[in-house]
Design a protein around this motif. Structure first.
Motif, PDB file in Angstrom:
ATOM      1  N   THR A   1       0.828  -1.204   0.000  1.00 23.21           N
ATOM      2  CA  THR A   1       0.000   0.000   0.000  1.00 23.21           C
ATOM      3  C   THR A   1       0.863   1.255   0.000  1.00 23.21           C
ATOM      4  OG1 THR A   1      -1.716  -1.203   1.209  1.00 23.21           O
ATOM      5  CG2 THR A   1      -1.858   1.200   1.205  1.00 23.21           C
ATOM      6  N   ILE A   2       1.878   1.276   0.849  1.00 22.20           N
ATOM      7  CA  ILE A   2       2.776   2.433   0.914  1.00 22.20           C
ATOM      8  C   ILE A   2       3.532   2.588  -0.397  1.00 22.20           C
ATOM      9  CG2 ILE A   2       4.846   3.338   2.040  1.00 22.20           C
ATOM     10  CD1 ILE A   2       3.692   2.127   4.664  1.00 22.20           C
ATOM     11  N   ARG A   3       4.010   1.491  -0.957  1.00 25.09           N
ATOM     12  CA  ARG A   3       4.731   1.571  -2.236  1.00 25.09           C
ATOM     13  C   ARG A   3       3.835   2.123  -3.337  1.00 25.09           C
ATOM     14  NH1 ARG A   3       7.119  -4.180  -1.874  1.00 25.09           N
ATOM     15  NH2 ARG A   3       5.722  -4.491  -3.644  1.00 25.09           N
TER      16      ARG A   3
ATOM     17  N   HIS B   1       0.741  -0.359  11.702  1.00 30.41           N
ATOM     18  CA  HIS B   1      -0.540   0.208  12.120  1.00 30.41           C
ATOM     19  C   HIS B   1      -0.702   1.669  11.710  1.00 30.41           C
ATOM     20  CE1 HIS B   1       1.991   1.387  15.628  1.00 30.41           C
ATOM     21  NE2 HIS B   1       1.293   2.497  15.505  1.00 30.41           N
ATOM     22  N   GLU B   2       0.364   2.300  11.219  1.00 33.90           N
ATOM     23  CA  GLU B   2       0.262   3.699  10.797  1.00 33.90           C
ATOM     24  C   GLU B   2      -0.612   3.807   9.556  1.00 33.90           C
ATOM     25  OE1 GLU B   2       3.800   6.209  10.624  1.00 33.90           O
ATOM     26  OE2 GLU B   2       4.879   4.620  11.709  1.00 33.90           O
ATOM     27  N   ALA B   3      -1.303   4.921   9.438  1.00 36.92           N
ATOM     28  CA  ALA B   3      -2.115   5.159   8.244  1.00 36.92           C
ATOM     29  C   ALA B   3      -1.172   5.244   7.039  1.00 36.92           C
ATOM     30  CB  ALA B   3      -2.906   6.449   8.394  1.00 36.92           C
ATOM     31  N   PRO B   4      -1.414   4.472   5.991  1.00 35.34           N
ATOM     32  CA  PRO B   4      -0.508   4.460   4.840  1.00 35.34           C
ATOM     33  C   PRO B   4      -0.301   5.830   4.209  1.00 35.34           C
ATOM     34  CG  PRO B   4      -2.070   2.656   4.686  1.00 35.34           C
ATOM     35  CD  PRO B   4      -2.508   3.502   5.840  1.00 35.34           C
ATOM     36  N   GLU B   5      -1.358   6.635   4.157  1.00 32.68           N
ATOM     37  CA  GLU B   5      -1.239   7.969   3.556  1.00 32.68           C
ATOM     38  C   GLU B   5      -0.276   8.839   4.361  1.00 32.68           C
ATOM     39  OE1 GLU B   5      -4.134   6.537   4.418  1.00 32.68           O
ATOM     40  OE2 GLU B   5      -4.882   5.953   2.441  1.00 32.68           O
ATOM     41  N   GLU B   6      -0.389   8.781   5.686  1.00 35.90           N
ATOM     42  CA  GLU B   6       0.503   9.565   6.552  1.00 35.90           C
ATOM     43  C   GLU B   6       1.932   9.061   6.447  1.00 35.90           C
ATOM     44  OE1 GLU B   6      -1.031   9.620  10.524  1.00 35.90           O
ATOM     45  OE2 GLU B   6      -2.992  10.364   9.867  1.00 35.90           O
ATOM     46  N   ALA B   7       2.091   7.751   6.402  1.00 41.63           N
ATOM     47  CA  ALA B   7       3.437   7.177   6.279  1.00 41.63           C
ATOM     48  C   ALA B   7       4.072   7.595   4.960  1.00 41.63           C
ATOM     49  CB  ALA B   7       3.371   5.657   6.388  1.00 41.63           C
ATOM     50  N   ALA B   8       3.301   7.524   3.868  1.00 42.51           N
ATOM     51  CA  ALA B   8       3.821   7.909   2.557  1.00 42.51           C
ATOM     52  C   ALA B   8       4.204   9.394   2.539  1.00 42.51           C
ATOM     53  CB  ALA B   8       2.798   7.605   1.470  1.00 42.51           C
TER      54      ALA B   8
END
Length: 134
Positions: A14-16, A107-114
């Motif tokens: 998801t992050i990628r 567990h971090e939101a993917p959008e925030e991590a990205a």
């Protein structure tokens, strides 16, 4: 344990996908040959020298969600402690070699991590043309 994936987990994919949609290009599961270690980050921005690890809460002892198993603690306790020690050693080796390390919990939101990863990559900027990725 053979069925547990080392790469291409759902949070990582998801992050990628979000990073790729933002126009960022990277290497996946790319082993870095350093003098003191051979870490294998989940996502590597070689030019910017940014290494990203997407850590699972159980396997890397998340302070928020990580827990010690109740069964076979004599096996799992030391195993999980070794994982955390290996993470710290990889962070130190990468930092000493001039890399920036970003750790993301599953567990971090993917959008925030990205967004956080993109900010670090943009701040690092491309490396000078004469430098290599290791």
């Amino acid at each position: 344990m053979a069925a547990i994936k080392r790469r291409d987990t759902k949070p990582e994919r998801t992050i990628r996908s979000l990073l790729h949609s933002a126009g960022k290009r990277y290497r996946v599961d790319f082993r870095l040959e350093l003098r003191s270690a051979r870490p294998r980050p989940d996502i590597v921005f070689t030019r910017a020298r940014v290494a990203v690890f997407v850590d699972g809460c159980f396997w890397h002892c998340c302070p928020e969600h990580g827990r010690q198993p109740g069964v076979n603690g004599g096996y799992w306790g030391p195993k999980l402690a070794r994982n955390v020690a290996r993470d710290r050693a990889a962070d130190e080796a990468l930092t000493a070699a001039g890399w920036t390390v970003v750790r993301v919990w599953e567990h971090e939101a993917p959008e925030e991590a990205a967004e956080r990863i993109i900010a670090v990559v943009d701040a690092a900027g491309p490396a000078s043309p004469g430098t290599r990725a290791g």
